[in-house]
Design a protein around this motif. Structure first.
Motif, PDB file in Angstrom:
ATOM      1  N   HIS A 102       0.798  -1.222   0.000  1.00 32.54           N
ATOM      2  CA  HIS A 102       0.000   0.000   0.000  1.00 32.54           C
ATOM      3  C   HIS A 102       0.842   1.289   0.000  1.00 32.54           C
ATOM      4  CE1 HIS A 102      -2.776  -3.108   0.710  1.00 32.54           C
ATOM      5  NE2 HIS A 102      -2.767  -3.091   2.022  1.00 32.54           N
TER       6      HIS A 102
ATOM      7  N   GLY B 285      -4.043  -0.366  -2.330  1.00 30.69           N
ATOM      8  CA  GLY B 285      -4.725   0.147  -1.147  1.00 30.69           C
ATOM      9  C   GLY B 285      -4.750   1.654  -1.023  1.00 30.69           C
TER      10      GLY B 285
ATOM     11  N   GLY C 177      -6.986   3.709  -1.722  1.00 31.55           N
ATOM     12  CA  GLY C 177      -8.281   4.270  -1.364  1.00 31.55           C
ATOM     13  C   GLY C 177      -8.659   4.112   0.100  1.00 31.55           C
TER      14      GLY C 177
ATOM     15  N   HIS D 191     -11.257   8.064   0.567  1.00 33.40           N
ATOM     16  CA  HIS D 191     -12.335   7.321  -0.081  1.00 33.40           C
ATOM     17  C   HIS D 191     -12.822   7.981  -1.361  1.00 33.40           C
ATOM     18  CE1 HIS D 191     -13.249   5.706   4.236  1.00 33.40           C
ATOM     19  NE2 HIS D 191     -12.099   5.260   3.747  1.00 33.40           N
TER      20      HIS D 191
ATOM     21  N   ASP E 126     -10.685  -2.285  -1.239  1.00 34.51           N
ATOM     22  CA  ASP E 126     -10.826  -1.051  -2.011  1.00 34.51           C
ATOM     23  C   ASP E 126     -12.057  -1.046  -2.903  1.00 34.51           C
ATOM     24  OD1 ASP E 126      -7.982   0.972  -2.581  1.00 34.51           O
ATOM     25  OD2 ASP E 126      -8.281  -0.331  -0.869  1.00 34.51           O
TER      26      ASP E 126
END
Length: 287
Positions: free
Chosen positions: A180, A214, A216, A220, A252
């Motif tokens: 990530h 990752g 998000g 968001h 995600d």
């Protein structure tokens, strides 16, 4: 092309306490929309529509990690036309580490291990997972994994990068995949600047590869423009020969469909780096 970071789960086959907890908000948000089976056919349909032809399954907090590994092996065995490696959970400080690794390595898909060092500041303060870095058995286990030909998937937050780098520098024969992009959780200009400076401690180590995955979880409502500094810094620091793409689905999937996530990353990566980031780096690392 290879998706180097995703999860699957069959809730009748394996129990995931974190996933099925009711009314518990996680660092990435509300997990209730993914509190259902997420199986290979659904994942494969989403990924293959973007040209993905194989993947790497990452352990995801099963109550019985060996049961999860055996289930993933059964999925891979049942879908031989979809190459799938897996990274399993293992406590590298466990007194029976060698026995555990012996058991895992009976499974042909097992290529690496993961033990999370950091998820997010709030959760880390409760779980105490950061304490692993102070345990000499962790470094010993990290070296044993590498001696066995296994890699290590590293999940942490930027605040831990400098300290972690001093530990994994002492395990130069264990390939490390940074999950990530190192979890840049503070997306302010100052936060990203701090993340980029901290990331240098890991990118300076030649046995560390970085996953663009990752992205998000901490933003968001991300856009191509908001992700651009992260992708550019990762490519700039690690170079295309040490970067690989991962979807982090279905986590995600809470905030994006696969096509949007994939096409956004592809738009941010120079076209002459496509083969490395979407294929050859992951293939060499895990397969």
């Amino acid at each position: 092309m290879i998706d180097a970071h995703h999860h699957l789960w069959d809730l009748n086959a394996v129990h995931y306490p974190w996933l099925m907890a009711q009314g518990v908000e996680r660092f990435f948000g509300d997990p209730s929309p993914i509190q259902r089976d997420y199986l290979i056919n659904e994942f494969r349909a989403e990924a293959s529509a973007c040209g993905i032809t194989g993947s790497v399954h990452i352990q995801v907090g099963a109550e019985d990690p060996l049961a999860e590994a055996k289930w993933v092996q059964s999925v891979a065995d049942a879908t031989p036309d979809w190459p799938m490696a897996q990274v399993v959970f293992c406590d590298l400080t466990a007194p029976d580490l060698s026995t555990q690794l012996d058991e895992y390595q009976r499974l042909s898909t097992v290529k690496g291990v993961r033990q999370i060092i950091g998820r997010a500041p709030g959760e880390d303060a409760v779980t105490g997972t950061n304490d692993l870095l102070d345990n000499p058995l962790f470094l010993k286990g990290l070296n044993e994994a590498g001696d066995r030909g296994l890699s290590f998937d590293l999940q942490l937050i930027p605040e831990l990068m400098e300290k972690t780098a001093t530990v994994i520098a002492q395990a130069p024969n264990t390939p490390v995949a940074l999950c990530h992009a190192g979890s840049p959780h503070d997306r302010t200009e100052a936060g990203l600047a701090n993340w980029a400076r901290s990331l240098q401690h890991l990118s300076d180590l030649p046995h560390v590869t970085c996953k663009l995955s990752g992205l998000g979880m901490f933003e968001h409502n991300w856009t191509q423009e908001s992700l651009a500094p992260i992708v550019e810094d990762v490519i700039g620091q690690f170079g295309p020969d040490r970067v690989m793409f991962g979807s982090n689905f279905p986590v995600d999937k809470l905030y994006s469909d696969y096509q949007k996530m994939f096409e956004t990353q592809r738009a941010l990566i120079p076209s002459d780096h496509y083969d490395q980031v979407f294929n050859s780096v992951a293939r060499a690392f895990y397969f």
